[in-house]
Structures are given as structure tokens and as C-alpha cells.
Design a protein around this motif. Structure first.
Motif, PDB file in Angstrom:
ATOM      1  N   LYS A 281       0.876  -1.178   0.000  1.00 49.75           N
ATOM      2  CA  LYS A 281       0.000   0.000   0.000  1.00 49.75           C
ATOM      3  C   LYS A 281       0.909   1.223   0.000  1.00 49.75           C
ATOM      4  O   LYS A 281       2.007   1.204   0.545  1.00 49.75           O
ATOM      5  CB  LYS A 281      -0.893   0.015   1.238  1.00 49.75           C
ATOM      6  CG  LYS A 281      -1.741  -1.220   1.392  1.00 49.75           C
ATOM      7  CD  LYS A 281      -2.691  -1.366   0.251  1.00 49.75           C
ATOM      8  CE  LYS A 281      -3.496  -2.640   0.395  1.00 49.75           C
ATOM      9  NZ  LYS A 281      -3.819  -3.246  -0.861  1.00 49.75           N
TER      10      LYS A 281
ATOM     11  N   ASP B 260      -7.109   0.529   8.138  1.00 48.81           N
ATOM     12  CA  ASP B 260      -7.858  -0.443   7.332  1.00 48.81           C
ATOM     13  C   ASP B 260      -7.048  -1.701   7.041  1.00 48.81           C
ATOM     14  O   ASP B 260      -7.581  -2.805   7.040  1.00 48.81           O
ATOM     15  CB  ASP B 260      -8.320   0.182   6.010  1.00 48.81           C
ATOM     16  CG  ASP B 260      -9.439   1.196   6.191  1.00 48.81           C
ATOM     17  OD1 ASP B 260     -10.032   1.250   7.305  1.00 48.81           O
ATOM     18  OD2 ASP B 260      -9.718   1.943   5.231  1.00 48.81           O
ATOM     19  N   PHE B 261      -5.766  -1.524   6.772  1.00 52.15           N
ATOM     20  CA  PHE B 261      -4.918  -2.661   6.386  1.00 52.15           C
ATOM     21  C   PHE B 261      -3.994  -3.130   7.511  1.00 52.15           C
ATOM     22  O   PHE B 261      -3.140  -3.982   7.285  1.00 52.15           O
ATOM     23  CB  PHE B 261      -4.126  -2.315   5.119  1.00 52.15           C
ATOM     24  CG  PHE B 261      -5.004  -2.208   3.919  1.00 52.15           C
ATOM     25  CD1 PHE B 261      -5.415  -3.354   3.238  1.00 52.15           C
ATOM     26  CD2 PHE B 261      -5.467  -0.982   3.478  1.00 52.15           C
ATOM     27  CE1 PHE B 261      -6.246  -3.264   2.142  1.00 52.15           C
ATOM     28  CE2 PHE B 261      -6.302  -0.878   2.380  1.00 52.15           C
ATOM     29  CZ  PHE B 261      -6.704  -2.023   1.711  1.00 52.15           C
ATOM     30  N   LYS B 262      -4.163  -2.539   8.698  1.00 50.10           N
ATOM     31  CA  LYS B 262      -3.380  -2.937   9.876  1.00 50.10           C
ATOM     32  C   LYS B 262      -1.873  -2.907   9.599  1.00 50.10           C
ATOM     33  O   LYS B 262      -1.160  -3.881   9.813  1.00 50.10           O
ATOM     34  CB  LYS B 262      -3.827  -4.305  10.377  1.00 50.10           C
ATOM     35  CG  LYS B 262      -5.258  -4.314  10.875  1.00 50.10           C
ATOM     36  CD  LYS B 262      -5.724  -5.685  11.268  1.00 50.10           C
ATOM     37  CE  LYS B 262      -7.137  -5.742  11.764  1.00 50.10           C
ATOM     38  NZ  LYS B 262      -8.118  -4.857  11.258  1.00 50.10           N
TER      39      LYS B 262
END
Length: 191
Positions: A143, A160-162
Motif C-alpha cells: 500500500k 484499514d490494512f493494519k
């Protein structure tokens, strides 16, 4: 008994509820809030306006700070090439102190990221761990975010993606920085 002690300190006829004007202060707060809301609507005052007039507050920080304001760039931006040996990668990660590094190809375009977690996974492999190349260890297609994005957008992406770090790319997908969750916390964006 607490009532006996309380009542003995107060003259007769002056019960505690008569000493504090609770209703009048509550009514004053309600009227003040109603006037504030009416003025906000009348003048079309938006969150962006509030942020501009109160940049040091939480709303201001969330609405005005960009990724570019907080990222590690220039000499602080951890970069290694695809074919770099892990010995060099670990030295760069240690020197920059972010727990990660961007991995780029010969054109300078991001091809992956190596994190402390990738290093721990590397430890489970066979062979001379320091001889692996960055491209053999990196997380492909990480990301990322643009430096013009709001810091709060980066926070949302991380949550959101930790993940705790984001490569910051320019329009040509070249890393211009690295943003760590700690940068957002220090800036007051988290919370």
C-alpha cells in the motif's frame, strides 16, 4: 451519616439544591449552543473553516496536515535497490530507524517494501540469510500514498490494512518518502 455532616454545616433553610443555580446554568449553555448552531448554519461555516481558524486543534490537524508535512524524505527516506543484498538492506533499515525500507528498480520505481516482519520471516529460511537479495524478501505491491494526501487519509489506510508504515510516492510511482504511524501520533492526527 453524610447527610448529618452536610446538613450541620449548612444553616437551616439553605439546602444544597438551593445553593447551586443548576437550572439557570444549564439553560444558559443550551441557549449559547443554539445560537452557535444558528450562526454556523447562517454563515455556512464548514469543517474546513474551523480547521483554518483553529489549526492547532484536532480538527485542524486532521483537515490541514498532509502526508508531505510528516513524511521522512531526502536523506531520511530509506531506499534500497531490488538486487541489494540483505546485509546492506539491514544496515539501511537500522540507519534510518523506521523499521522498513522502500525497494526500487533501476528506474527508481517502487517494487516493494521490506519491514521488520519480513526480516523475521527471512529467519525461517535456509541458507546464508545475508546473501538473499531484497527482491527475494520484499513484500510486493505494498500500500502507498501520495504526499499531497491528507494525513488523516494515511491514518485510515493504515488502520484499514493494519499496517504501521506507508511508502510515499510521486505521480511516477517513485518513493519520495516514508510515513510511519508514529509520525501521525506525534502530530496529533491519531485520536
Amino acid at each position: 451519616n453524610a447527610n448529618v455532616v452536610l446538613n450541620s454545616a449548612i444553616p437551616a433553610g439553605m439546602e444544597p439544591f438551593n445553593l447551586v443555580p443548576t437550572v439557570s446554568t444549564t439553560v444558559a449553555l443550551v441557549i449559547g449552543d443554539a445560537l452557535s448552531v444558528a450562526l454556523i448554519k447562517k454563515r455556512d461555516f464548514r469543517v474546513e473553516d474551523f480547521a483554518r481558524f483553529h489549526p492547532g486543534g484536532t480538527i485542524g490537524k486532521k483537515m490541514l496536515l498532509t502526508v508531505g508535512d510528516l513524511m521522512h524524505s531526502g536523506e531520511s527516506n530509506p531506499l534500497v535497490s531490488n538486487d541489494e543484498k540483505m546485509k546492506r538492506v539491514i544496515l539501511v533499515m537500522t540507519e534510518k530507524g523506521l523499521g522498513c525500507t522502500n525497494v526500487i528498480n533501476s528506474e527508481g520505481v517502487l517494487t516493494g517494501i521490506i519491514t521488520d516482519g519480513d526480516l523475521r520471516r527471512l529467519m525461517t529460511r535456509d541458507g546464508d540469510l545475508l546473501e538473499y537479495r531484497a527482491e527475494e524478501v520484499m513484500t510486493v505491491k505494498p500500500k502507498f500514498i501520495n504526499k499531497e494526501a491528507l494525513a488523516v487519509e494515511a491514518l485510515n489506510l493504515m488502520e484499514d490494512f493494519k499496517i504501521t508504515m506507508l511508502p510515499v510516492l510521486d505521480d511516477n510511482l517513485k518513493p519520495v518518502g516514508m510515513l510511519h504511524m508514529h509520525d501521525l501520533i506525534r502530530a496529533g492526527v491519531v485520536g
